[in-house]
Design a protein around this motif. Sequence first.
Motif, PDB file in Angstrom:
ATOM      1  N   PRO B  95       7.435  15.109   1.613  1.00  0.00           N
ATOM      2  CA  PRO B  95       6.751  13.867   1.241  1.00  0.00           C
ATOM      3  C   PRO B  95       6.214  13.195   2.511  1.00  0.00           C
ATOM      4  O   PRO B  95       6.718  13.425   3.598  1.00  0.00           O
ATOM      5  CB  PRO B  95       7.872  13.036   0.614  1.00  0.00           C
ATOM      6  CG  PRO B  95       9.110  13.529   1.260  1.00  0.00           C
ATOM      7  CD  PRO B  95       8.895  14.972   1.602  1.00  0.00           C
ATOM      8  N   TYR B  97       5.490   9.602   4.318  1.00  0.00           N
ATOM      9  CA  TYR B  97       5.825   8.170   4.265  1.00  0.00           C
ATOM     10  C   TYR B  97       4.954   7.393   5.250  1.00  0.00           C
ATOM     11  O   TYR B  97       4.615   7.896   6.328  1.00  0.00           O
ATOM     12  CB  TYR B  97       7.290   7.962   4.652  1.00  0.00           C
ATOM     13  CG  TYR B  97       8.266   8.131   3.521  1.00  0.00           C
ATOM     14  CD1 TYR B  97       8.461   7.106   2.606  1.00  0.00           C
ATOM     15  CD2 TYR B  97       8.984   9.294   3.367  1.00  0.00           C
ATOM     16  CE1 TYR B  97       9.361   7.247   1.570  1.00  0.00           C
ATOM     17  CE2 TYR B  97       9.882   9.455   2.323  1.00  0.00           C
ATOM     18  CZ  TYR B  97      10.064   8.419   1.432  1.00  0.00           C
ATOM     19  OH  TYR B  97      10.949   8.556   0.398  1.00  0.00           O
ATOM     20  N   GLY B  98       4.645   6.178   4.850  1.00  0.00           N
ATOM     21  CA  GLY B  98       4.021   5.214   5.759  1.00  0.00           C
ATOM     22  C   GLY B  98       2.724   5.686   6.391  1.00  0.00           C
ATOM     23  O   GLY B  98       2.563   5.593   7.596  1.00  0.00           O
ATOM     24  N   VAL B 100      -1.031   5.349   7.381  1.00  0.00           N
ATOM     25  CA  VAL B 100      -1.983   4.260   7.611  1.00  0.00           C
ATOM     26  C   VAL B 100      -3.313   4.879   8.044  1.00  0.00           C
ATOM     27  O   VAL B 100      -3.338   5.718   8.939  1.00  0.00           O
ATOM     28  CB  VAL B 100      -1.487   3.304   8.712  1.00  0.00           C
ATOM     29  CG1 VAL B 100      -2.477   2.188   8.934  1.00  0.00           C
ATOM     30  CG2 VAL B 100      -0.134   2.732   8.352  1.00  0.00           C
ATOM     31  N   ARG B 102      -6.965   3.952   9.537  1.00  0.00           N
ATOM     32  CA  ARG B 102      -7.681   2.869  10.226  1.00  0.00           C
ATOM     33  C   ARG B 102      -9.127   3.285  10.455  1.00  0.00           C
ATOM     34  O   ARG B 102      -9.428   4.477  10.600  1.00  0.00           O
ATOM     35  CB  ARG B 102      -7.028   2.577  11.571  1.00  0.00           C
ATOM     36  CG  ARG B 102      -5.619   2.047  11.449  1.00  0.00           C
ATOM     37  CD  ARG B 102      -5.048   1.735  12.813  1.00  0.00           C
ATOM     38  NE  ARG B 102      -3.630   1.452  12.721  1.00  0.00           N
ATOM     39  CZ  ARG B 102      -3.117   0.267  12.376  1.00  0.00           C
ATOM     40  NH1 ARG B 102      -3.930  -0.734  12.101  1.00  0.00           N
ATOM     41  NH2 ARG B 102      -1.816   0.081  12.306  1.00  0.00           N
ATOM     42  N   ALA B 108      -6.837  -1.611   9.677  1.00  0.00           N
ATOM     43  CA  ALA B 108      -6.179  -0.814   8.631  1.00  0.00           C
ATOM     44  C   ALA B 108      -7.011  -0.843   7.359  1.00  0.00           C
ATOM     45  O   ALA B 108      -7.288  -1.912   6.817  1.00  0.00           O
ATOM     46  CB  ALA B 108      -4.792  -1.353   8.368  1.00  0.00           C
ATOM     47  N   CYS B 111      -3.197   2.026   3.179  1.00  0.00           N
ATOM     48  CA  CYS B 111      -1.839   2.347   3.586  1.00  0.00           C
ATOM     49  C   CYS B 111      -1.088   2.913   2.384  1.00  0.00           C
ATOM     50  O   CYS B 111      -1.175   2.355   1.285  1.00  0.00           O
ATOM     51  CB  CYS B 111      -1.186   1.069   4.072  1.00  0.00           C
ATOM     52  SG  CYS B 111       0.417   1.366   4.740  1.00  0.00           S
ATOM     53  N   GLU B 112      -0.436   4.021   2.594  1.00  0.00           N
ATOM     54  CA  GLU B 112       0.353   4.622   1.513  1.00  0.00           C
ATOM     55  C   GLU B 112       1.825   4.598   1.914  1.00  0.00           C
ATOM     56  O   GLU B 112       2.188   5.156   2.953  1.00  0.00           O
ATOM     57  CB  GLU B 112      -0.079   6.067   1.281  1.00  0.00           C
ATOM     58  CG  GLU B 112      -1.346   6.245   0.497  1.00  0.00           C
ATOM     59  CD  GLU B 112      -1.264   5.709  -0.910  1.00  0.00           C
ATOM     60  OE1 GLU B 112      -0.172   5.713  -1.500  1.00  0.00           O
ATOM     61  OE2 GLU B 112      -2.313   5.271  -1.417  1.00  0.00           O
ATOM     62  N   ALA B 113       2.638   3.962   1.104  1.00  0.00           N
ATOM     63  CA  ALA B 113       4.074   3.919   1.411  1.00  0.00           C
ATOM     64  C   ALA B 113       4.682   5.303   1.263  1.00  0.00           C
ATOM     65  O   ALA B 113       5.417   5.767   2.122  1.00  0.00           O
ATOM     66  CB  ALA B 113       4.777   2.942   0.490  1.00  0.00           C
ATOM     67  N   LEU B 114       4.353   5.972   0.177  1.00  0.00           N
ATOM     68  CA  LEU B 114       4.916   7.307  -0.071  1.00  0.00           C
ATOM     69  C   LEU B 114       3.910   8.153  -0.837  1.00  0.00           C
ATOM     70  O   LEU B 114       3.382   7.720  -1.865  1.00  0.00           O
ATOM     71  CB  LEU B 114       6.211   7.190  -0.892  1.00  0.00           C
ATOM     72  CG  LEU B 114       6.754   8.488  -1.468  1.00  0.00           C
ATOM     73  CD1 LEU B 114       7.160   9.451  -0.376  1.00  0.00           C
ATOM     74  CD2 LEU B 114       7.952   8.228  -2.373  1.00  0.00           C
ATOM     75  N   PRO B 116       4.108  11.725  -2.472  1.00  0.00           N
ATOM     76  CA  PRO B 116       4.985  12.875  -2.734  1.00  0.00           C
ATOM     77  C   PRO B 116       4.281  14.213  -2.458  1.00  0.00           C
ATOM     78  O   PRO B 116       3.050  14.240  -2.364  1.00  0.00           O
ATOM     79  CB  PRO B 116       5.331  12.730  -4.219  1.00  0.00           C
ATOM     80  CG  PRO B 116       5.009  11.325  -4.557  1.00  0.00           C
ATOM     81  CD  PRO B 116       3.883  10.934  -3.667  1.00  0.00           C
ATOM     82  N   LEU B 145       3.751   7.399  11.552  1.00  0.00           N
ATOM     83  CA  LEU B 145       4.824   6.861  12.406  1.00  0.00           C
ATOM     84  C   LEU B 145       6.180   7.396  11.956  1.00  0.00           C
ATOM     85  O   LEU B 145       7.046   7.705  12.749  1.00  0.00           O
ATOM     86  CB  LEU B 145       4.815   5.338  12.326  1.00  0.00           C
ATOM     87  CG  LEU B 145       5.833   4.613  13.194  1.00  0.00           C
ATOM     88  CD1 LEU B 145       5.494   4.776  14.654  1.00  0.00           C
ATOM     89  CD2 LEU B 145       5.882   3.142  12.846  1.00  0.00           C
ATOM     90  N   LEU B 146       6.330   7.500  10.681  1.00  0.00           N
ATOM     91  CA  LEU B 146       7.628   7.912  10.135  1.00  0.00           C
ATOM     92  C   LEU B 146       7.816   9.414  10.286  1.00  0.00           C
ATOM     93  O   LEU B 146       6.845  10.091  10.557  1.00  0.00           O
ATOM     94  CB  LEU B 146       7.713   7.495   8.671  1.00  0.00           C
ATOM     95  CG  LEU B 146       8.293   6.095   8.481  1.00  0.00           C
ATOM     96  CD1 LEU B 146       7.210   5.081   8.699  1.00  0.00           C
ATOM     97  CD2 LEU B 146       8.931   5.952   7.132  1.00  0.00           C
ATOM     98  N   PRO B 147       8.997   9.949  10.156  1.00  0.00           N
ATOM     99  CA  PRO B 147      10.186   9.305   9.600  1.00  0.00           C
ATOM    100  C   PRO B 147      10.952   8.400  10.571  1.00  0.00           C
ATOM    101  O   PRO B 147      11.413   7.357  10.172  1.00  0.00           O
ATOM    102  CB  PRO B 147      11.054  10.483   9.177  1.00  0.00           C
ATOM    103  CG  PRO B 147      10.594  11.615  10.009  1.00  0.00           C
ATOM    104  CD  PRO B 147       9.146  11.413  10.255  1.00  0.00           C
TER     105      PRO B 147
END
Lengths: 659, 333
Positions: B95, B97-98, B100, B102, B108, B111-114, B116, B145-147
Motif C-alpha cells: 500500500p 501512504y501519504g 503528495v 506538488r 500541493a 494528497c492521498e492518505a492511503l 491500497p 515520505l512514509l513509512p
Amino acid sequence: MIYRRLTGLLLLWAILPLPFLYIVIPPFWLAAGAVSLLLLLRPKWTIRLSPLVQNLLGVIIVIMVIAVGGARVGPLRPLGQLLLLLVSVRSLLVSDRRSFLRVLPALFLMWLVSVTASTHIVVVFYFAASAALWWWIGMQVHLLGVAAEVIDPDRPRSEWLVRPVHAFTAAVLAVLLAVPVFVVMPRLRSPWVAGRGGTESVTGFSDRVQLSGVGTIRESQQEALVIRSPGGETIEKDWTRLRATAFERVTEDSWAPRRVEAEAPVEDGLIRLHPGIGDLEDTVELSILLQRPDRYLFLPKGSVALESREAVQIDPAGGVTLTERPRGSFSYTVWVTRGEPPRRADPPRRGGPRFDSNPEILRLAREITSGVMGAAAMAETIEDHLRNNYSYSLQGMARIGPDPVSWFLLRSKQGHCEYFAGGMVALLDALDVPVRMVGGYSGGAASSGGDEVVVREANAHTWVEVWLGADRGWQAYDPTPSSGLPGFGTTGPRLRLKFAWEWVQATWDRYVLTYGLGEQLQLLSSLAAVLDGLIRGIDLKRSLVLVLVVATGWILLRVARRAQLRFPRARRRQPPAARAVERLALRLGRAGVELPEGATMRTIGERASTRWPPAAAEVSELVRLAELEMYSPEPGAQQREVRRLWSELRRGMRAARAQ
Amino acid sequence: MSFAAKFPGFRLRLTRWGLIFLVAVLVLGFAAMNAGNNALMALLGLALASYVVSGAWSRQVLGKIEITAKLSGEFFAGRPALAEVEISNRSKLLPAYGLVVRDAEGQALLCEALLPPSSTRRRAVEVVFEDRGWRDLGPWRLEVLLPLGFFLKSKELLRDTQVLVYPRLLRHSSIEALQGGGGRSDDGFVDGGREGDVVQLRPYRDGDDRRQLHWKQTARQQRPIVVDRQKRAERPVYLVVDPRVQDPEDPEIRARFEHMVSEVATGAVHRLGRGESVGLVVGRALVTPVRSPSRAARLLRPLAEVEPLPADAPAPTHRLDGPWLAFSAESST
C-alpha cells in the motif's frame, strides 16, 4: 487529542515490564501508569504548568529519587526512576504535535531502559510487539504530519489513520531482517566496560551458572552425552555417576587437576583403568556418545576398561583425557563391573597448601567435627552438616568475591554443588584429611527400555573423594543436599515438556542473552565446515551440467520476459469466451456448415444453435460472454466458467449427433 | 527499465527525523559495542532493519505510482480549470501512504492518505495558467515520505504533457462595444430549408426534402405540395489580427499585444454567444466563419498560438466576403 493518546500509549507500553524488573520502585511506576491511563482515557483533560512550577517539580523529583536510595544501589536504578518521573510529567503537558515530538525521545529512552533491563524469555514477545507499535506510531506521526501540511485542519482525520496490519507486516519483516544483523554484528566489547569473563570448569557447569549480571539462570538442558548398552541390559543408576577427574588444587578461584599425565597403556586394544583387574567376564559393556567432546572422557562408576579410537592419556587422579580434541561428536566404550566398584588407590597429593589458611574455616571445621575421630567419621559428619545446614541455590552467583569457598561456608550458606564440594574439601583440608573434589555428571533420563540414558548439561555435578588410608583408598562423599542432586528417571511426556521448555530457556540464555564472540566464531567455524564439506562433495561434471541448465533457464526466462513486455498478454491472447466462439466456428466448418466471410459472433451462435439444438442454451451463453468480453468495460468471463460451458456444449453436440 | 526511466527527476532528501535517526543509530551502536548488552544489539539490528524495510517500501511505492491527467475541458489563461487526475498504485502487495503531488512551484495539488495495492483513484485538480499558448501541465512532483520518514523521495510526473491555453478572457472588452458587421444581410436571401419565412407553395419535385411537405395542401390538392422558405443571408464578421509590432521583444509592446489578443478572443466568444458568425484572420492564416459557440476552439486556437512578428513581416492579406475588424497591438480599427 490524538497526540495525547499516542503519548499515553507509548508511556504505558514503556513501563509495562517495570513491575517485573525491580529497577523502579512501585510507587513511581504506579504514578507513571496513572498518567498514561489518564492520557489514554481522558485526553481532553489537559494540564498547563508554568515554567516555574515545572522547575519546582523537577527539583521535587530529584529529591524524591535521592530520598528513596539515590545512587547507593548503582546508577541504573536512580537514573531509571528519575527518567520515568520526568517523562511522566512531560507527557502530561503534551498538547500538540510539537510537544509530542519533544517528549518522544524521552519515551523512547524509557522504553530502551525497560527492554535492556529485561532478561526473561517473554521479552522476545515484548520486543516484537514493540517493533510493531513503533512502526505504527512512526507511520502515524508522519501521516498526521503530511495531513497537517496539506489538508485543511478542520477536515476530519478519520481517513488519516494507518492500518495496523500494514505496520505489523513491516515490523515482522524488520524483525526477521534484524536476526541476521544481530547474529553478525561484531561483539567487540570496550575494554573499560567489559567485565572479567567467567571461568569454565571441566564440568561445564560454572559457566552455565555464572552468567554475571543477568540474574537467575537455570542450567542448560542441552544433551551432554548418551549412554547405551549394546547388549540391551538395563543401565543402573550407579553407572550414571560419570567421573571426569579429581581436582586437588585451587588456582585463582577455580579448581584444577594435577597436570601430570601419562600415555594410557593399551592391552589388546583396551585401556585398563585398574591394572589389577584383567578379567572382563563380570562386566557390562557400555557405549558412550559425547556430543561435544572437549577434553575429558566421562567414566561411569565401576569402569574397569576403556576402548577409544583416539589417543588418550591418564592423569594421576584417574581422569582420562583426549590428546586431541575431535571434531563433532565422539564415541567410546567402557566396561563396568556389576558389583562393588574397584578401589581407587592412587596416593594423595603431597606438599603445598591448596588454600590460603583461613582461621575461620579451621574454627568451623573443628566446631563441626568436635568429638569426632578418624577421617571417615569426620567426612561423614561434615557431609551431614553441609547437607542439613546449607541450602542449594543457583542464585546470587554474581556476587562471589575472591574467595568463593569461604564466602559460601561462612556467609551465604547457599550455593550449587561446586560450593558444597568445595566447602567440604576446604573443611577437611583444614583438618589435614587428604581430600579432593571430583567433577563429572550424575543422573540422567533413561529410555523406557532402560538400555539408554540421556545425560544433559544440567546433570553436571561435583562431589568429594576422601582418602581413608591405603587399605580403603579414596571413598566418595556427596555433601550436596538431595534437592540439588541431578535426578535419575525415565523420560515421560511431562519430563519431555519440561526439558523442551528448559531447552528453550537455555537456548535463549546462550544464543540471545549471552551470545557473544565465542558463539560467532563457533558459527563461523560451522559454516566453514559446511562449506568445506560442500566443496569436497562437488562433482565437477555434474556441477557443470547444473550450471549450464541454470544458465539456459535463466536465458529462457529473460527472453520470455522480454517477449511479455513487448507483446502484452491482452494483445497476444484473445479473451477465453471469444476464443471458444472461434473454436465453435471451426467446428461448424468441419460439420459442413458454411459461414459468411466476417461472420459476427451472433451469426456463429445462430448457426451453431441450428446445427446442434441441444446445445443452443450453452451457445447463447457463450456468445453473450464473448460479446461482454469484447465490447463491455466490465471484466470478462473466467477461464473456468468458459471451460465448463464448453464441456456442456460438447455434450450437447454429442446429443445432437446421437439424435 | 532503467532507473532514470522509472524515477524521472529522482530526488532524495534526508529529513530532520532521518538525521536524528542516523545519529541515534550511531549512539545505539556505540552503546551496544561498549556494553555488550545483547538487547541493545537486537535493538540496533531492528533499527538497521527498519531503515532497510522503510527505504525499500518507499522506493517501491515511488516506482509503482502512476499518474495520468485527463484534460477534457478548455483552459483559458488566468482562469481556474479542473484537470481530472488518475492516481494508481500498480503494486500488487504494497500500500502507498501519504502521497503528495506538488506542481512546479511546490504547491500541493493533491494528497492521498492511503492508496491500497492495485487501486486507482480519480481526483479533480484545479490548475491555473497565467499565459496563453502551449504550456506544460507539469512537471509535477510525487513525494513519498512514509513509512518512517527518514528520507523524502520524489520523482517527476507528467513531464511531456502540454496544454493549449486560450487567451485570457477580459471582463470588459472594447470588441463588445463594436457592433459593426455580423447579423443578417438586408439584401441577400438564402434557402431557408425548414426555417425562415414562407415564400411559396409548389408541387413536389424529386430531391425535395420530404419534411417540407405541406400536408393540408397535399390532401386538398391530392398531389404532394411542398413549402418554400427563405431567410436572410448571414453576414459573418471577420476579426483580423495583425501580429506585426515594432519590437516583439519590448515588454511593453508585448503586453499590449497580449491585451489585444485577449480582446479579440473575448469579442469572438461574446459574438458566438450572441449567435453571430465570426471568422478570423491571424497573420497569413484564415479561419472560415463559425457560428456555434461549441466551435469556438477553431477561433481560439490560432489566437492562443499567435506570436508577435517584426514590423517587416508580410501584412495579413485575404479576400474576405464580409465586413471585418482589424486589430493590431499598435492600434485597432
